[in-house]
Design a protein around this motif. Sequence first.
Motif, short mmCIF file in Angstrom:
data_model
loop_
_atom_site.label_atom_id
_atom_site.label_comp_id
_atom_site.label_asym_id
_atom_site.label_seq_id
_atom_site.Cartn_x
_atom_site.Cartn_y
_atom_site.Cartn_z
N LEU A 101 1.10 -1.30 -0.11
CA LEU A 101 -0.05 -0.30 -0.19
C LEU A 101 0.85 1.46 -0.16
CD1 LEU A 101 -2.76 -1.14 2.38
CD2 LEU A 101 -3.30 -0.68 -0.02
N SER A 102 1.76 1.36 0.34
CA SER A 102 2.63 2.60 0.53
C SER A 102 3.53 1.80 -0.53
CB SER A 102 2.98 2.09 2.51
OG SER A 102 3.89 1.35 1.94
N ALA A 103 3.69 1.46 -1.46
CA ALA A 103 5.06 1.65 -2.75
C ALA A 103 3.88 2.37 -3.57
CB ALA A 103 4.78 -0.20 -3.10
N ASP A 104 5.25 3.46 -4.52
CA ASP A 104 5.07 3.80 -4.67
C ASP A 104 4.65 3.65 -6.55
OD1 ASP A 104 5.31 7.13 -5.83
OD2 ASP A 104 7.42 6.96 -5.10
N VAL A 105 3.74 2.72 -7.34
CA VAL A 105 3.20 2.67 -8.22
C VAL A 105 3.31 3.55 -9.12
CG1 VAL A 105 1.55 0.39 -9.37
CG2 VAL A 105 2.54 0.91 -6.86
N GLU A 106 3.55 3.38 -10.24
CA GLU A 106 3.62 3.98 -11.72
C GLU A 106 1.81 4.25 -11.81
OE1 GLU A 106 5.63 3.58 -15.20
OE2 GLU A 106 6.92 2.97 -14.42
N ALA A 107 1.31 5.86 -11.94
CA ALA A 107 0.49 6.42 -12.33
C ALA A 107 -0.19 5.11 -13.42
CB ALA A 107 0.38 7.66 -12.88
N GLU B 12 15.21 0.62 -11.47
CA GLU B 12 14.30 0.60 -12.84
C GLU B 12 12.80 -0.58 -12.64
OE1 GLU B 12 16.59 0.91 -16.65
OE2 GLU B 12 17.15 -1.09 -15.55
N PHE B 13 13.10 -0.90 -11.19
CA PHE B 13 12.03 -1.99 -10.73
C PHE B 13 9.97 -2.04 -10.95
CE2 PHE B 13 14.49 -4.24 -6.93
CZ PHE B 13 15.61 -4.34 -7.83
N ASP B 14 9.99 -2.65 -11.46
CA ASP B 14 8.11 -2.53 -11.06
C ASP B 14 7.44 -3.17 -10.30
OD1 ASP B 14 6.32 -1.27 -13.03
OD2 ASP B 14 6.05 -3.95 -13.55
N LEU B 15 6.81 -2.91 -9.59
CA LEU B 15 5.87 -3.47 -8.67
C LEU B 15 4.51 -4.49 -8.92
CD1 LEU B 15 5.15 -4.13 -5.09
CD2 LEU B 15 3.49 -2.15 -5.41
N PRO B 16 4.20 -4.17 -9.97
CA PRO B 16 3.65 -5.35 -10.65
C PRO B 16 4.26 -6.96 -11.43
CG PRO B 16 2.39 -3.42 -11.20
CD PRO B 16 3.81 -3.46 -10.97
N ALA B 68 13.09 -9.16 -12.93
CA ALA B 68 12.25 -8.75 -12.30
C ALA B 68 13.12 -7.89 -11.08
CB ALA B 68 10.87 -10.22 -10.95
N GLY B 69 13.66 -8.23 -11.26
CA GLY B 69 15.51 -8.21 -10.15
C GLY B 69 15.34 -8.57 -8.45
N GLY B 83 22.02 -15.28 -6.15
CA GLY B 83 22.17 -13.99 -5.19
C GLY B 83 20.47 -13.05 -4.84
N LEU B 84 19.75 -12.74 -3.85
CA LEU B 84 19.22 -12.39 -3.86
C LEU B 84 19.48 -11.16 -3.67
CD1 LEU B 84 16.12 -13.43 -3.66
CD2 LEU B 84 16.49 -12.75 -1.19
N ARG B 85 17.98 -9.96 -4.36
CA ARG B 85 19.17 -8.94 -4.45
C ARG B 85 18.31 -7.83 -3.22
NH1 ARG B 85 18.89 -6.54 -10.23
NH2 ARG B 85 19.70 -4.60 -9.43
N LYS B 86 17.93 -8.66 -2.10
CA LYS B 86 17.13 -7.85 -1.17
C LYS B 86 18.08 -6.57 -0.93
CE LYS B 86 16.81 -10.52 3.23
NZ LYS B 86 16.84 -11.17 4.13
N ASP B 87 18.63 -5.79 -0.53
CA ASP B 87 19.11 -4.77 -0.41
C ASP B 87 18.28 -4.31 -1.58
OD1 ASP B 87 20.06 -5.34 2.18
OD2 ASP B 87 22.80 -4.43 1.08
N ASP B 88 18.35 -4.06 -2.45
CA ASP B 88 17.90 -3.24 -3.80
C ASP B 88 15.83 -3.20 -3.46
OD1 ASP B 88 20.07 -1.97 -5.04
OD2 ASP B 88 19.96 -4.35 -6.55
N LEU B 89 15.43 -4.62 -3.36
CA LEU B 89 13.85 -4.70 -2.90
C LEU B 89 13.39 -3.55 -1.81
CD1 LEU B 89 14.25 -8.91 -4.06
CD2 LEU B 89 12.51 -6.78 -5.22
N ASP B 90 14.74 -3.81 -1.49
CA ASP B 90 14.46 -3.13 0.41
C ASP B 90 14.55 -1.23 0.13
OD1 ASP B 90 13.35 -3.95 2.24
OD2 ASP B 90 15.03 -5.18 3.72
N SER B 91 14.94 -1.30 -0.73
CA SER B 91 15.44 0.18 -1.12
C SER B 91 14.10 0.44 -1.82
CB SER B 91 16.41 0.59 -1.73
OG SER B 91 16.93 0.49 -3.20
N ARG B 92 13.54 0.01 -2.58
CA ARG B 92 12.60 0.24 -3.12
C ARG B 92 10.85 0.19 -2.59
NH1 ARG B 92 12.22 1.58 -8.99
NH2 ARG B 92 9.82 1.98 -7.89
#
Lengths: 109, 109
Positions: A101-107, B12-16, B68-69, B83-92
Motif C-alpha cells: 500500500l505504501s509503495a510507489d506504483v506508476e500512475a 527500474e523495478f516495477d511493482l506489478p 524482475a530484479g 543471489g537475492l537482491r534484498k537490499d535493492d528490493l528493500d530500497s524500493r
Amino acid sequence: MIDDLAEPSAAEFDLPRVLAALADRHRLAIVQFVDPHGESWCSRVMQDAGLEMSKSTFSHHLRILRLAGIVTKRHEGTKGYMGLRKDDLDSRFPGLIGSILSADVEAVR
Amino acid sequence: MIDDLAEPSAAEFDLPRVLAALADRHRLAIVQFVDPHGESWCSRVMQDAGLEMSKSTFSHHLRILRLAGIVTKRHEGTKGYMGLRKDDLDSRFPGLIGSILSADVEAVR
C-alpha cells in the motif's frame, strides 16, 4: 442482490494467489484507493480512482481481488460496497499489504 | 559464459512485475531457499530446494526472477551463482521482500 462468490477465510489465503491478484497496475490502484477511503461504494471507486475501464472490466478485477481475499464486498440495497481485508491479510502475511500500500506504483492513467 | 540478460537497476523495478515474479510456488521456494543460504550455485539450488523440475524449467523461473530484479546471477568459470537482491528490493519497496520471505508457503514437493 445475490452474490455467490466465495471469499476465502484468512486461513484459506494462498500467498501466490494474493501476489498474483496484486500484480496488476489497475488492481493496485483500486486497493491503494480504498485503503485511505475505507469501505467504498464500488461505483465511486471505479470513477474516483481514475480507472479508465468498463464496468465489466472493473467487475473482473474486483472478482480477482475478492477470490484472493484482498477485498470483501457487501451489498446494501442495490449498492455494492468494497472494503480492504487488511487485518486478515496482516494476520496471515504480516507486513505484506502495508508494504504494498505504501509503495510507489506508476500512475495508471 | 555469455549471458546477455539485462537485470534491471533498482530504479527500474516495477511493482506489478516483482509481484508477478513472486506469484508462483516454485519461484517462492527458490527465493526462500537462497535467502538463508546466501549466494548459491544454481545447480545446488535446483537440487537442494527440493524442486522437481527440469533444468530448462528452472532456467525459465530464474529468468523471470532476474528480469524482475529479485535475483542476480554471476558467472564464475562454468558455474552460475544466484543471489537475492534484498537490499535493492528493500530500497524500493521497504518491507516487501522480508514479509514474503517469512511467509508460510505451502510445500511445493
